[in-house]
Design an enzyme around this catalytic site. Sequence first.
Site, PDB file in Angstrom:
ATOM      1  N   LYS A   1       0.598 -12.626 -37.256  1.00 40.95           N
ATOM      2  CA  LYS A   1      -1.105 -13.291 -38.227  1.00 40.95           C
ATOM      3  C   LYS A   1      -1.401 -11.983 -38.636  1.00 40.95           C
ATOM      4  O   LYS A   1      -0.485 -11.293 -38.860  1.00 40.95           O
ATOM      5  CB  LYS A   1      -1.836 -12.772 -36.472  1.00 40.95           C
ATOM      6  CG  LYS A   1      -3.388 -12.773 -35.743  1.00 40.95           C
ATOM      7  CD  LYS A   1      -3.841 -12.803 -34.690  1.00 40.95           C
ATOM      8  CE  LYS A   1      -5.164 -12.193 -35.061  1.00 40.95           C
ATOM      9  NZ  LYS A   1      -6.091 -12.293 -34.011  1.00 40.95           N
TER      10      LYS A   1
ATOM     11  N   SER B   1     -10.018 -14.673 -32.577  1.00 42.75           N
ATOM     12  CA  SER B   1      -9.568 -14.243 -34.123  1.00 42.75           C
ATOM     13  C   SER B   1      -8.276 -14.398 -34.388  1.00 42.75           C
ATOM     14  O   SER B   1      -7.468 -14.434 -35.383  1.00 42.75           O
ATOM     15  CB  SER B   1      -9.543 -12.811 -33.763  1.00 42.75           C
ATOM     16  OG  SER B   1      -8.701 -12.766 -32.460  1.00 42.75           O
TER      17      SER B   1
ATOM     18  N   SER C   1      -9.832 -14.030 -26.538  1.00 52.26           N
ATOM     19  CA  SER C   1      -9.457 -15.578 -27.590  1.00 52.26           C
ATOM     20  C   SER C   1      -9.022 -16.179 -27.689  1.00 52.26           C
ATOM     21  O   SER C   1      -8.244 -17.673 -28.162  1.00 52.26           O
ATOM     22  CB  SER C   1      -9.632 -15.131 -28.995  1.00 52.26           C
ATOM     23  OG  SER C   1      -9.201 -14.565 -29.578  1.00 52.26           O
TER      24      SER C   1
END
Length: 183
Positions: free
Chosen positions: A83, A158, A182
């Site tokens: 990420k 996210s 999330s």
Amino acid sequence: MQVLATSSDVLGELDAVSISRRIAAGDFSAVEAVNAAIARLRAVEPLLHAVVCERFEQALAEASVLSPAAPAGLLAGVPSLIKDNTDLAGSPTRHGSRGTSAAPVAADSEFTRVFRATGLIPIAKSSLPEFGLTATTEPGHSPATCNPWNTTHSSGGSSGGSAALVAAGVVPIAHANDGGGSI
């Protein structure tokens, strides 16, 4: 419209553990696994917008040094993603924002070192909303990430870039993190 990347390549519909076991058994190589994930990513990325930085050459170089005789971690050779709020050497860490530097970082974060020690090979950095602050994955410097099950919807959360690419079958496992549930 639904977007799926699964195909008859070496990854098939295998999970990360099965892929690593097949690589360790010599059924196919880490290079073949990474190449399959790259091809899958190239096929779906124009529709999903889930990647902010590719690292295909680096991933293939990392895969090329693995062999069944010298595995490097429990998930050795499995293609994955990091990420874009976590440092990955040679790639920028933008946090989904135009207000951050586009210069590549020099070193992996501690998390990335542990992640890579499992043998996972990041092929790209996945999208997130600006600083992970909203419920939809709309980076400040690239298009909104679409849900692979219905591209008229956001992937949400996210870690939406990672979620979209796992759900689409590009990679079997990807880095995600959150502060509010999330993932």
